[in-house]
Design an enzyme around this catalytic site. Structure first.
Site, mmCIF file in Angstrom:
data_model
loop_
_atom_site.group_PDB
_atom_site.id
_atom_site.type_symbol
_atom_site.label_atom_id
_atom_site.label_comp_id
_atom_site.label_asym_id
_atom_site.label_seq_id
_atom_site.Cartn_x
_atom_site.Cartn_y
_atom_site.Cartn_z
ATOM 1 N N ASP A 113 0.876 -1.159 0.000
ATOM 2 C CA ASP A 113 0.000 0.000 0.000
ATOM 3 C C ASP A 113 0.926 1.226 0.000
ATOM 4 O O ASP A 113 2.111 1.101 0.315
ATOM 5 C CB ASP A 113 -0.859 -0.055 1.278
ATOM 6 C CG ASP A 113 -1.728 1.157 1.447
ATOM 7 O OD1 ASP A 113 -2.415 1.530 0.476
ATOM 8 O OD2 ASP A 113 -1.728 1.750 2.548
ATOM 9 N N LEU A 114 0.406 2.395 -0.353
ATOM 10 C CA LEU A 114 1.273 3.580 -0.404
ATOM 11 C C LEU A 114 1.122 4.459 0.845
ATOM 12 O O LEU A 114 2.017 4.521 1.693
ATOM 13 C CB LEU A 114 0.962 4.390 -1.677
ATOM 14 C CG LEU A 114 1.810 5.639 -1.892
ATOM 15 C CD1 LEU A 114 3.285 5.303 -2.011
ATOM 16 C CD2 LEU A 114 1.346 6.378 -3.158
ATOM 17 N N ASP A 115 -0.052 5.098 0.958
ATOM 18 C CA ASP A 115 -0.257 6.035 2.072
ATOM 19 C C ASP A 115 -0.317 5.274 3.396
ATOM 20 O O ASP A 115 -1.155 4.390 3.570
ATOM 21 C CB ASP A 115 -1.567 6.815 1.844
ATOM 22 C CG ASP A 115 -1.911 7.713 3.019
ATOM 23 O OD1 ASP A 115 -0.991 8.124 3.742
ATOM 24 O OD2 ASP A 115 -3.111 7.998 3.209
ATOM 25 N N THR A 171 0.920 10.403 3.415
ATOM 26 C CA THR A 171 0.220 11.462 2.674
ATOM 27 C C THR A 171 -1.095 11.816 3.360
ATOM 28 O O THR A 171 -1.756 12.773 2.964
ATOM 29 C CB THR A 171 -0.033 11.052 1.210
ATOM 30 O OG1 THR A 171 -0.387 9.675 1.169
ATOM 31 C CG2 THR A 171 1.188 11.284 0.346
ATOM 32 N N LYS A 175 -8.764 7.005 5.733
ATOM 33 C CA LYS A 175 -7.538 6.283 5.368
ATOM 34 C C LYS A 175 -7.850 5.033 4.550
ATOM 35 O O LYS A 175 -8.672 4.212 4.973
ATOM 36 C CB LYS A 175 -6.720 5.942 6.611
ATOM 37 C CG LYS A 175 -6.051 7.164 7.190
ATOM 38 C CD LYS A 175 -5.043 6.817 8.264
ATOM 39 C CE LYS A 175 -4.339 8.084 8.744
ATOM 40 N NZ LYS A 175 -3.502 7.837 9.907
ATOM 41 N N SER A 210 -2.426 0.575 -4.368
ATOM 42 C CA SER A 210 -2.937 1.747 -3.632
ATOM 43 C C SER A 210 -4.274 2.214 -4.183
ATOM 44 O O SER A 210 -4.547 2.058 -5.370
ATOM 45 C CB SER A 210 -1.904 2.880 -3.755
ATOM 46 O OG SER A 210 -2.463 4.121 -3.402
ATOM 47 N N ALA A 211 -5.082 2.811 -3.305
ATOM 48 C CA ALA A 211 -6.363 3.381 -3.735
ATOM 49 C C ALA A 211 -6.171 4.735 -4.398
ATOM 50 O O ALA A 211 -7.108 5.266 -5.002
ATOM 51 C CB ALA A 211 -7.279 3.541 -2.524
ATOM 52 N N LYS A 228 -11.047 -1.007 -2.048
ATOM 53 C CA LYS A 228 -10.826 -1.870 -0.878
ATOM 54 C C LYS A 228 -12.021 -1.682 0.064
ATOM 55 O O LYS A 228 -12.489 -0.545 0.196
ATOM 56 C CB LYS A 228 -9.541 -1.466 -0.142
ATOM 57 C CG LYS A 228 -8.286 -1.541 -0.986
ATOM 58 C CD LYS A 228 -7.118 -0.855 -0.252
ATOM 59 C CE LYS A 228 -5.915 -0.708 -1.162
ATOM 60 N NZ LYS A 228 -4.797 0.050 -0.578
ATOM 61 N N GLU A 261 -0.185 -3.249 4.601
ATOM 62 C CA GLU A 261 -1.317 -2.303 4.640
ATOM 63 C C GLU A 261 -1.420 -1.605 5.993
ATOM 64 O O GLU A 261 -1.129 -2.198 7.010
ATOM 65 C CB GLU A 261 -2.622 -3.078 4.431
ATOM 66 C CG GLU A 261 -3.288 -2.908 3.103
ATOM 67 C CD GLU A 261 -3.835 -1.521 2.826
ATOM 68 O OE1 GLU A 261 -3.958 -0.707 3.756
ATOM 69 O OE2 GLU A 261 -4.149 -1.247 1.674
ATOM 70 N N ASP A 262 -1.901 -0.352 5.965
ATOM 71 C CA ASP A 262 -2.105 0.373 7.231
ATOM 72 C C ASP A 262 -3.585 0.590 7.532
ATOM 73 O O ASP A 262 -3.899 1.150 8.584
ATOM 74 C CB ASP A 262 -1.429 1.753 7.180
ATOM 75 C CG ASP A 262 -2.172 2.703 6.269
ATOM 76 O OD1 ASP A 262 -2.512 2.300 5.140
ATOM 77 O OD2 ASP A 262 -2.443 3.845 6.690
HETATM 78 P P1 B16 Z 1 -6.438 10.050 -4.159
HETATM 79 P P2 B16 Z 1 -3.585 4.233 -0.042
HETATM 80 C C1 B16 Z 1 -5.411 6.185 -0.180
HETATM 81 O O1 B16 Z 1 -4.085 5.758 -0.356
HETATM 82 C C2 B16 Z 1 -5.483 7.105 1.025
HETATM 83 O O2 B16 Z 1 -5.171 6.396 2.210
HETATM 84 C C3 B16 Z 1 -6.888 7.660 1.148
HETATM 85 O O3 B16 Z 1 -6.966 8.534 2.247
HETATM 86 C C4 B16 Z 1 -7.241 8.387 -0.147
HETATM 87 O O4 B16 Z 1 -8.578 8.886 -0.098
HETATM 88 C C5 B16 Z 1 -7.096 7.424 -1.331
HETATM 89 O O5 B16 Z 1 -5.765 6.933 -1.359
HETATM 90 C C6 B16 Z 1 -7.390 8.095 -2.663
HETATM 91 O O6 B16 Z 1 -6.397 9.040 -2.921
HETATM 92 O O7 B16 Z 1 -7.391 11.151 -3.820
HETATM 93 O O8 B16 Z 1 -5.006 10.503 -4.281
HETATM 94 O O9 B16 Z 1 -6.890 9.282 -5.375
HETATM 95 O O10 B16 Z 1 -3.544 4.112 1.449
HETATM 96 O O11 B16 Z 1 -4.562 3.260 -0.693
HETATM 97 O O12 B16 Z 1 -2.225 4.220 -0.682
HETATM 98 MG MG MG Z 2 -2.890 3.174 3.256
#
Ligand code: B16
Ligand code: MG
Length: 219
Positions: free
Chosen positions: A9-11, A17, A45, A114-115, A145, A169-170
């Site tokens: 996962d990224l964030d 972020t 998140k 990542s999302a 997810k 994953e977090d």
């Molecule tokens: P974006 P992850 C997610 O990243 C974030 O945790 C979540 O807070 C955010 O809404 C989502 O990405 C979408 O991000 O607006 O940049 O498309 O944890 O899946 O890496």
């Molecule tokens: Mg995350």
């Protein structure tokens, strides 16, 4: 298991972020006249951008047209981009670079799952984009997810079966997605929050050097 691959996962795992998402969502909430706290931000998140807006509007008890929602999504992302376009390699979370180095040395491949639709930009900003075997982000999936889609596409990129994949994953939704994909899940962060994970570490510095070797000797 003779072979493993890793899906990150990224964030919350590679970078934080969430703090920038918070500032951008808070600006929107301020403009709408309600309070948006760091605790509220926890609910966003791992959640998609569209779903995040729905949660935020619920918090403020605000109802708006679809057209207005689209406007909010665009303006929130523009504010968010203002932060992430300033990110540099020093924002890589502790242990992440070292773990990627160890995986490279062991010949274990890894992809991103990542999302975020901004994931490629963030990885380029912090200089990790070219390290990944593949990138699955919010642009490549139709279901968020805890649907396993993002990780199943990751397994395809790794050319491995789901049970050979280890997901870091977090977010609770991310651990659920890994479980739904029949993958090994590693929770990064609070052990109580991520109690459903197969393994838990506070951060990537805690992952033992022999972690993947040990997994490969299982079964
Ligand atoms: P974006 P992850 C997610 O990243 C974030 O945790 C979540 O807070 C955010 O809404 C989502 O990405 C979408 O991000 O607006 O940049 O498309 O944890 O899946 O890496
Ligand atoms: Mg995350």
């Amino acid at each position: 298991m003779s072979k493993v691959g890793v899906i990150f996962d990224l964030d919350g795992v590679i970078v934080d972020t969430a703090k920038y998402h918070f500032l951008a969502w808070k600006k929107l909430a301020d403009g709408l006249g309600f309070e948006f706290t760091e605790e509220h931000n926890e609910l966003l998140k791992g959640v998609s951008r569209v779903r995040s807006l729905e949660i935020l509007l619920d918090i403020g008890n605000v109802t708006v047209s679809e057209e207005k929602k689209q406007e909010f999504l665009v303006s929130k992302n523009e504010d968010y981009l203002g932060y992430i376009t300033k990110m540099e390699a020093d924002e890589i979370l502790p242990g992440a670079s070292e773990l990627l180095d160890a995986l490279d040395a062991a010949g274990i491949k890894y992809v991103l799952g990542s999302a975020s639709k901004n994931a490629p930009l963030i990885l380029k900003q912090i200089g990790l984009y070219d390290r990944f075997e593949g990138i699955v982000d919010g642009n490549s999936v139709s279901k968020a997810k805890p649907d396993p889609e993002v990780f199943l596409i990751g397994a395809e990129k790794l050319k491995l079966s789901p049970d050979q994949c280890v997901v870091f994953e977090d977010a609770i939704a991310g651990i659920e997605a890994a479980k739904n994909a029949n993958m090994i899940s590693v929770g990064i962060g609070d052990k109580n929050t991520l109690s459903e994970a197969d393994y838990n570490f506070n951060d990537l510095t805690e992952v033992p050097v022999n972690f993947f070797e040990a997994l490969m000797t299982l079964n």
